[in-house]
Design a protein around this motif. Structure first.
Motif, PDB file in Angstrom:
ATOM      1  N   ARG A  39      46.296  29.106  34.036  1.00 17.74           N
ATOM      2  CA  ARG A  39      47.151  28.840  35.189  1.00 17.74           C
ATOM      3  C   ARG A  39      47.979  30.065  35.557  1.00 17.74           C
ATOM      4  O   ARG A  39      48.599  30.694  34.710  1.00 17.74           O
ATOM      5  N   ARG A  40      47.964  30.400  36.848  1.00 11.53           N
ATOM      6  CA  ARG A  40      48.797  31.496  37.337  1.00 11.53           C
ATOM      7  C   ARG A  40      50.186  30.978  37.661  1.00 11.53           C
ATOM      8  O   ARG A  40      50.340  29.963  38.348  1.00 11.53           O
ATOM      9  N   THR A  41      51.203  31.692  37.209  1.00 11.19           N
ATOM     10  CA  THR A  41      52.589  31.319  37.498  1.00 11.19           C
ATOM     11  C   THR A  41      53.243  32.258  38.496  1.00 11.19           C
ATOM     12  O   THR A  41      54.246  31.904  39.115  1.00 11.19           O
ATOM     13  N   VAL A  42      52.646  33.462  38.674  1.00  3.79           N
ATOM     14  CA  VAL A  42      53.222  34.429  39.598  1.00  3.79           C
ATOM     15  C   VAL A  42      52.108  35.382  40.042  1.00  3.79           C
ATOM     16  O   VAL A  42      51.170  35.637  39.292  1.00  3.79           O
ATOM     17  N   ARG A  43      52.219  35.868  41.272  1.00  8.70           N
ATOM     18  CA  ARG A  43      51.287  36.904  41.755  1.00  8.70           C
ATOM     19  C   ARG A  43      52.123  38.071  42.251  1.00  8.70           C
ATOM     20  O   ARG A  43      52.856  37.956  43.239  1.00  8.70           O
ATOM     21  N   HIS A  44      52.002  39.177  41.571  1.00 11.50           N
ATOM     22  CA  HIS A  44      52.814  40.340  41.917  1.00 11.50           C
ATOM     23  C   HIS A  44      52.182  41.122  43.069  1.00 11.50           C
ATOM     24  O   HIS A  44      50.956  41.122  43.227  1.00 11.50           O
ATOM     25  N   PRO A  45      52.998  41.785  43.876  1.00 12.54           N
ATOM     26  CA  PRO A  45      52.450  42.600  44.967  1.00 12.54           C
ATOM     27  C   PRO A  45      51.596  43.733  44.406  1.00 12.54           C
ATOM     28  O   PRO A  45      51.924  44.330  43.379  1.00 12.54           O
ATOM     29  N   VAL A  46      50.486  44.012  45.076  1.00 10.20           N
ATOM     30  CA  VAL A  46      49.576  45.053  44.593  1.00 10.20           C
ATOM     31  C   VAL A  46      50.211  46.421  44.772  1.00 10.20           C
ATOM     32  O   VAL A  46      50.515  46.840  45.887  1.00 10.20           O
TER      33      VAL A  46
END
Length: 478
Positions: free
Chosen positions: A5-12
């Motif tokens: 499960r993903r909890t956060v997606r950081h900016p590339v």
């Protein structure tokens, strides 16, 4: 199915080329550590692109690029969920690659393309030159870098750092030279822009990362409760030393233990001449002796004896005091004997024509320059590689033509070019002409390698193991 499960997606802010297991156990792991300490806008997400095969991107995309790192120590396994990959893409998607590198938010471009990726065949580079001049996608690693950097210049996105994470001495310079040579052929003005705006960071990387098995996928499920089709297995030990400028910033990789130094070369040399050289020796010698993993070779007294000789030969050439080398060797013996890390010899043995130079032949040159002779361990590594190539089971594009020449010589019954008594010196000379032309006519180098070649070929006779371990040729060698 319950994927991680993903909890956060950081900016590339990082683009990576070469979406393999090592990258995910090393640079992506360090970036995860950095992001765990980041505040506000300091987090760095990675847009990762595959190299030769799109399979890793396909599998990871199905689970939103989240995966498990299984840290396999002597006492058991632990699991970490890694979310630093924000996207994963087939490297053949040239439009997405150009767009990613051209993004002004991106400040770092990392790559893990193996040693061979920096020196593709001349025909492939020529094809990339023509393709890039026509605005078409490139296929080689240098070609893709030039393609991406050209898109960045066109977008006026500013400079960035290119960070090589492969086992090459001075890998930043190697990357720079490969990129600039191709860029000059494509567009001299682009080459000038790269020289001015782009930095090339040299690094030393170290973390054993064996190929993932079906059993490892089951372990990941047990440890995390998630169905991870792409876990990565690695050892507890990890090291990363970097030297160079980051004109557009970087993650706080030191949060994971990375070190930033003025000169990475001593650390590169220590790693290449102890760990990597030891791996190469054990891979070729171990395969000849029917072993399959590094840990298996460490229970073979012939392999261990050769390894200890190799390390003794390298330590005199390293710019560290005895206590530092001793500590490094203690750690390596512990890592190599970790039977729970199945580091397969066939994986290590690939692309030996590119690896033996920095790992084995450079320390040989150092010894010769200091008035010391090539050692039995070094000679054994080269001899074992010759037999590996002759076996036909190698995976090494750079050795294909050499293999044909060696097989032709091996079938000859003419007089050897050096009077070594084994009748195989021509094989050694031909090999050195390919790997190290400066050493091919040095009888003091050819003789010890030929000596070991004859010994290795006779290891099936009674009591041959003991003589090989002692560095002596077996009786009855041709």
């Amino acid at each position: 199915m319950t994927p991680p499960r993903r909890t956060v997606r950081h900016p590339v802010r990082i683009v990576h080329l070469g979406l393999g297991a090592f990258h995910r156990a090393h640079q992506a792991w360090y970036t995860q550590r950095a992001n765990e300490t980041a505040t506000g806008d300091d987090a760095w997400g990675i847009a990762a692109f595959t190299g030769r095969s799109p399979e890793a991107a396909r599998v990871l995309a199905a689970q939103d690029a989240v995966y498990t790192v299984i840290v396999r120590g002597q006492g058991g396994d632990s699991a970490e969920t890694i979310e630093s990959l924000s996207s994963v893409t087939d490297g053949a998607d040239a439009d997405r690659w150009r767009s990613a590198v051209a993004d002004p938010q991106v400040g770092v471009l990392t790559l893990t393309v193996t040693e061979a990726g920096y020196r593709p065949p001349a025909a492939d580079l020529a094809a990339d030159r023509d393709a890039l001049r026509a605005g078409e996608p490139a296929l080689t690693a240098p070609g893709r870098l030039v393609d991406g950097l050209r898109a960045r210049r066109t977008a006026a996105a500013g400079g960035l750092a290119v960070v090589s994470c492969d086992n090459l001495p001075d890998n930043g310079r190697v990357t720079h030279d490969a990129v600039i040579e191709l860029a000059v052929a494509v567009d001299p003005d682009l080459a000038g822009w790269i020289e001015t705006e782009v930095s090339f960071v040299s690094t030393m990387v170290d973390r054993i990362t064996p190929a993932t098995t079906a059993a490892d996928i089951a372990v990941a499920r047990t440890l995390t409760g998630a169905d991870d089709a792409a876990p990565v297995v690695t050892e507890p030990f990890t090291e990363w030393v970097l030297s160079g400028a980051f004109p557009a910033g970087r993650p706080a990789w030191e949060a994971g233990g990375a070190r930033f130094v003025d000169d990475v070369e001593p650390f590169e040399r220590r790693k290449l001449w102890l760990l990597n050289a030891g791996h190469s020796l054990l891979a070729y010698l171990g395969l000849l002796r029917g072993r399959t993993t590094i840990a298996e070779t460490m229970s073979d007294p012939v392999c261990v004896a050769a390894l200890e000789k190799l390390w003794a030969e390298a330590r005199t050439e390293l710019p560290f005091d005895d206590s530092q080398v001793d500590a490094a060797l203690v750690a390596l013996r512990e890592r190599f004997t970790n039977a729970r890390i199945e580091h397969r010899l066939t994986q290590i043995a690939a692309d030996g024509s590119q690896k033996l130079g920095p790992r084995i032949l450079d320390p040989v040159r150092s010894r010769l320059a200091a008035g010391r002779a090539i050692g039995a361990g070094e000679a054994t590594a080269i001899a074992a590689w010759i037999l590996h190539v002759l076996s036909g089971s190698f995976r090494d594009a750079g050795a294909v033509e050499l293999a044909e020449r060696l097989r032709a010589l091996d079938g000859d019954d003419g007089t050897p070019s050096h009077d070594t008594g084994t009748g195989t010196a021509a094989l050694v000379v031909e090999t050195l002409r390919t790997l190290a032309p400066d050493l091919a006519d040095d009888d003091a180098v050819v003789r010890p390698i030929d000596h070991q070649l004859g010994a290795l070929r006779a290891t099936t006779e009674p009591h041959a193991d003991e003589r090989v371990a002692a560095g002596e040729p077996s009786r009855g060698a041709n």
